[in-house]
Design a protein around this motif. Sequence first.
Motif, PDB file in Angstrom:
ATOM      1  N   LEU A  85      15.869   5.844 -20.364  1.00 57.53           N
ATOM      2  CA  LEU A  85      15.096   6.277 -19.197  1.00 57.53           C
ATOM      3  C   LEU A  85      14.774   7.767 -19.278  1.00 57.53           C
ATOM      4  O   LEU A  85      13.640   8.185 -18.998  1.00 57.53           O
ATOM      5  CB  LEU A  85      15.893   5.970 -17.934  1.00 57.53           C
ATOM      6  N   TRP A  86      15.744   8.573 -19.658  1.00 59.68           N
ATOM      7  CA  TRP A  86      15.537  10.020 -19.800  1.00 59.68           C
ATOM      8  C   TRP A  86      14.397  10.302 -20.781  1.00 59.68           C
ATOM      9  O   TRP A  86      13.493  11.100 -20.505  1.00 59.68           O
ATOM     10  CB  TRP A  86      16.834  10.668 -20.286  1.00 59.68           C
ATOM     11  N   ASP A  87      14.434   9.636 -21.933  1.00 60.87           N
ATOM     12  CA  ASP A  87      13.403   9.877 -22.942  1.00 60.87           C
ATOM     13  C   ASP A  87      12.026   9.415 -22.476  1.00 60.87           C
ATOM     14  O   ASP A  87      11.016  10.044 -22.790  1.00 60.87           O
ATOM     15  CB  ASP A  87      13.791   9.192 -24.253  1.00 60.87           C
ATOM     16  N   ALA A  88      11.974   8.314 -21.721  1.00 62.51           N
ATOM     17  CA  ALA A  88      10.683   7.857 -21.198  1.00 62.51           C
ATOM     18  C   ALA A  88      10.119   8.859 -20.188  1.00 62.51           C
ATOM     19  O   ALA A  88       8.913   9.120 -20.157  1.00 62.51           O
ATOM     20  CB  ALA A  88      10.845   6.483 -20.548  1.00 62.51           C
ATOM     21  N   CYS A  89      10.984   9.441 -19.371  1.00 67.68           N
ATOM     22  CA  CYS A  89      10.530  10.460 -18.412  1.00 67.68           C
ATOM     23  C   CYS A  89      10.044  11.712 -19.136  1.00 67.68           C
ATOM     24  O   CYS A  89       9.043  12.327 -18.735  1.00 67.68           O
ATOM     25  CB  CYS A  89      11.652  10.799 -17.439  1.00 67.68           C
ATOM     26  N   GLN A  90      10.749  12.077 -20.212  1.00 69.34           N
ATOM     27  CA  GLN A  90      10.313  13.219 -21.000  1.00 69.34           C
ATOM     28  C   GLN A  90       8.940  12.952 -21.617  1.00 69.34           C
ATOM     29  O   GLN A  90       8.082  13.842 -21.663  1.00 69.34           O
ATOM     30  CB  GLN A  90      11.340  13.507 -22.096  1.00 69.34           C
ATOM     31  N   TYR A  91       8.729  11.724 -22.072  1.00 70.57           N
ATOM     32  CA  TYR A  91       7.433  11.306 -22.615  1.00 70.57           C
ATOM     33  C   TYR A  91       6.320  11.508 -21.577  1.00 70.57           C
ATOM     34  O   TYR A  91       5.240  12.029 -21.894  1.00 70.57           O
ATOM     35  CB  TYR A  91       7.526   9.836 -23.032  1.00 70.57           C
ATOM     36  N   LEU A  92       6.582  11.117 -20.333  1.00 67.07           N
ATOM     37  CA  LEU A  92       5.576  11.257 -19.283  1.00 67.07           C
ATOM     38  C   LEU A  92       5.258  12.718 -18.985  1.00 67.07           C
ATOM     39  O   LEU A  92       4.090  13.081 -18.780  1.00 67.07           O
ATOM     40  CB  LEU A  92       6.056  10.556 -18.015  1.00 67.07           C
ATOM     41  N   ARG A 152       0.824  -1.215   0.000  1.00 65.20           N
ATOM     42  CA  ARG A 152       0.000   0.000   0.000  1.00 65.20           C
ATOM     43  C   ARG A 152       0.858   1.266   0.000  1.00 65.20           C
ATOM     44  O   ARG A 152       0.595   2.221   0.735  1.00 65.20           O
ATOM     45  CB  ARG A 152      -0.961  -0.003   1.187  1.00 65.20           C
ATOM     46  N   ILE A 153       1.889   1.234  -0.836  1.00 69.14           N
ATOM     47  CA  ILE A 153       2.746   2.410  -1.010  1.00 69.14           C
ATOM     48  C   ILE A 153       2.086   3.301  -2.052  1.00 69.14           C
ATOM     49  O   ILE A 153       1.900   2.900  -3.204  1.00 69.14           O
ATOM     50  CB  ILE A 153       4.161   1.995  -1.461  1.00 69.14           C
ATOM     51  N   ARG A 154       1.731   4.501  -1.681  1.00 69.28           N
ATOM     52  CA  ARG A 154       0.989   5.402  -2.559  1.00 69.28           C
ATOM     53  C   ARG A 154       1.899   6.496  -3.121  1.00 69.28           C
ATOM     54  O   ARG A 154       2.894   6.870  -2.517  1.00 69.28           O
ATOM     55  CB  ARG A 154      -0.165   6.061  -1.794  1.00 69.28           C
ATOM     56  N   ASP A 155       1.508   6.989  -4.291  1.00 69.03           N
ATOM     57  CA  ASP A 155       2.153   8.163  -4.897  1.00 69.03           C
ATOM     58  C   ASP A 155       3.661   7.982  -5.048  1.00 69.03           C
ATOM     59  O   ASP A 155       4.453   8.897  -4.792  1.00 69.03           O
ATOM     60  CB  ASP A 155       1.860   9.430  -4.077  1.00 69.03           C
ATOM     61  N   ARG A 156       4.052   6.821  -5.485  1.00 66.56           N
ATOM     62  CA  ARG A 156       5.479   6.537  -5.678  1.00 66.56           C
ATOM     63  C   ARG A 156       5.627   5.576  -6.848  1.00 66.56           C
ATOM     64  O   ARG A 156       4.905   4.585  -6.945  1.00 66.56           O
ATOM     65  CB  ARG A 156       6.080   5.932  -4.408  1.00 66.56           C
ATOM     66  N   GLY A 157       6.560   5.880  -7.739  1.00 71.64           N
ATOM     67  CA  GLY A 157       6.787   5.031  -8.894  1.00 71.64           C
ATOM     68  C   GLY A 157       7.968   4.099  -8.711  1.00 71.64           C
ATOM     69  O   GLY A 157       8.537   3.986  -7.626  1.00 71.64           O
ATOM     70  N   TRP A 158       8.342   3.426  -9.807  1.00 76.16           N
ATOM     71  CA  TRP A 158       9.411   2.423  -9.731  1.00 76.16           C
ATOM     72  C   TRP A 158      10.132   2.342 -11.071  1.00 76.16           C
ATOM     73  O   TRP A 158       9.548   2.592 -12.128  1.00 76.16           O
ATOM     74  CB  TRP A 158       8.828   1.067  -9.359  1.00 76.16           C
ATOM     75  N   VAL A 159      11.406   1.985 -11.006  1.00 79.43           N
ATOM     76  CA  VAL A 159      12.209   1.706 -12.199  1.00 79.43           C
ATOM     77  C   VAL A 159      12.828   0.332 -12.016  1.00 79.43           C
ATOM     78  O   VAL A 159      13.443   0.054 -10.974  1.00 79.43           O
ATOM     79  CB  VAL A 159      13.318   2.765 -12.406  1.00 79.43           C
ATOM     80  N   THR A 215       5.462   2.846 -13.541  1.00 82.91           N
ATOM     81  CA  THR A 215       6.615   1.949 -13.574  1.00 82.91           C
ATOM     82  C   THR A 215       7.307   2.089 -14.924  1.00 82.91           C
ATOM     83  O   THR A 215       6.641   2.086 -15.963  1.00 82.91           O
ATOM     84  CB  THR A 215       6.201   0.484 -13.360  1.00 82.91           C
ATOM     85  N   ILE A 216       8.629   2.219 -14.903  1.00 80.59           N
ATOM     86  CA  ILE A 216       9.403   2.252 -16.141  1.00 80.59           C
ATOM     87  C   ILE A 216      10.275   0.999 -16.195  1.00 80.59           C
ATOM     88  O   ILE A 216      11.075   0.749 -15.293  1.00 80.59           O
ATOM     89  CB  ILE A 216      10.280   3.517 -16.242  1.00 80.59           C
ATOM     90  N   TRP A 217      10.059   0.210 -17.236  1.00 82.05           N
ATOM     91  CA  TRP A 217      10.837  -1.002 -17.468  1.00 82.05           C
ATOM     92  C   TRP A 217      11.985  -0.687 -18.418  1.00 82.05           C
ATOM     93  O   TRP A 217      11.763  -0.172 -19.515  1.00 82.05           O
ATOM     94  CB  TRP A 217       9.965  -2.089 -18.090  1.00 82.05           C
ATOM     95  N   ILE A 218      13.196  -1.017 -18.013  1.00 77.00           N
ATOM     96  CA  ILE A 218      14.372  -0.877 -18.877  1.00 77.00           C
ATOM     97  C   ILE A 218      14.767  -2.274 -19.340  1.00 77.00           C
ATOM     98  O   ILE A 218      15.171  -3.119 -18.526  1.00 77.00           O
ATOM     99  CB  ILE A 218      15.542  -0.208 -18.137  1.00 77.00           C
ATOM    100  N   ASP A 219      14.628  -2.543 -20.628  1.00 79.35           N
ATOM    101  CA  ASP A 219      15.005  -3.835 -21.203  1.00 79.35           C
ATOM    102  C   ASP A 219      16.313  -3.678 -21.959  1.00 79.35           C
ATOM    103  O   ASP A 219      16.423  -2.837 -22.859  1.00 79.35           O
ATOM    104  CB  ASP A 219      13.910  -4.337 -22.146  1.00 79.35           C
ATOM    105  N   CYS A 220      17.289  -4.491 -21.597  1.00 85.23           N
ATOM    106  CA  CYS A 220      18.613  -4.418 -22.206  1.00 85.23           C
ATOM    107  C   CYS A 220      18.907  -5.750 -22.885  1.00 85.23           C
ATOM    108  O   CYS A 220      19.069  -6.773 -22.207  1.00 85.23           O
ATOM    109  CB  CYS A 220      19.675  -4.118 -21.151  1.00 85.23           C
ATOM    110  N   ASP A 221      18.940  -5.735 -24.213  1.00 84.40           N
ATOM    111  CA  ASP A 221      19.138  -6.952 -24.996  1.00 84.40           C
ATOM    112  C   ASP A 221      20.469  -6.877 -25.727  1.00 84.40           C
ATOM    113  O   ASP A 221      20.665  -6.019 -26.601  1.00 84.40           O
ATOM    114  CB  ASP A 221      17.989  -7.127 -25.985  1.00 84.40           C
ATOM    115  N   VAL A 222      21.376  -7.780 -25.365  1.00 82.73           N
ATOM    116  CA  VAL A 222      22.713  -7.813 -25.959  1.00 82.73           C
ATOM    117  C   VAL A 222      22.622  -8.531 -27.298  1.00 82.73           C
ATOM    118  O   VAL A 222      22.287  -9.712 -27.361  1.00 82.73           O
ATOM    119  CB  VAL A 222      23.705  -8.537 -25.029  1.00 82.73           C
TER     120      VAL A 222
END
Length: 252
Positions: free
Chosen positions: A141-148, A56-63, A115-122
């Motif tokens: 991540l920067w671009d996804a935050c700019q999108y938001l 029940r953590i409110r008003d907080r996101g995740w990466v 939530t922002i998912w960072i997928d790294c595929d080698v």
Amino acid sequence: MKRVDGRRPDVMRPITIQRHYIKHAEGSVLITMGDTRIVCTASVQDSQPRFMREQRIRDRGWVTAEYSMLPRSTSERMQREATRGGLGGRTQEIQRLIGRSLRAAVDLDALAEQTIWIDCDVIQADGGTRTAAITGGFIALWDACQYLVERKRIKAFPILDNIAATSVGIINGAPMLDLCYAEDSTADVDMNIVMTGGGKFIEVQGTAEEQPFTREETDKLLDLAVGGIQQLVRLQNRMMLENLDEARLGNP
């Protein structure tokens, strides 16, 4: 000591970051460090992860992050981990490292239950895959935050500082920056260093493969890493401040 690719000990491999690489992702890059190539994407999910909802953590996101290597990213085909029944220990360790490194860049309260998912595929591996994934993942991540922000899904831009990473090691007694696979596989000592743009350490992973190393050698390795990461941060900032689709370091 001459390196396998002719570089001086304190010189990084040529680096290219190509931005907006994947059409559908909110943020994406192709990062090339020498012969290592990784596609990093950032995907926005309009909900919190389960553990935050249960607590029940409110008003907080995740990466968070996921990491994988394609079957022919190496000299011989690897079996996909999905067909082996689950993630290996190395993969789990690397994706946790990427996740906690990039979370250090973000004011999670400002993400407002996103939530922002960072997928790294080698797609091609030649050493330094985890450090390249962190460095490239930050741009995604920067671009996804700019999108938001642009879509008013969050009120304020949540990035606090740059995050970048590099490897260092000791080979035949010589400290070296940004190891390729041939160097990493024969190193007496190898380290992975993650730092903020402001010069603070997030993670220092160091291992003596052969002989234990001294405090003096540790300081030399950290100095090399700091110099390399400062170059990466300048490259990141150039991309973001000048809104470049591609930036290069050390290329002809």
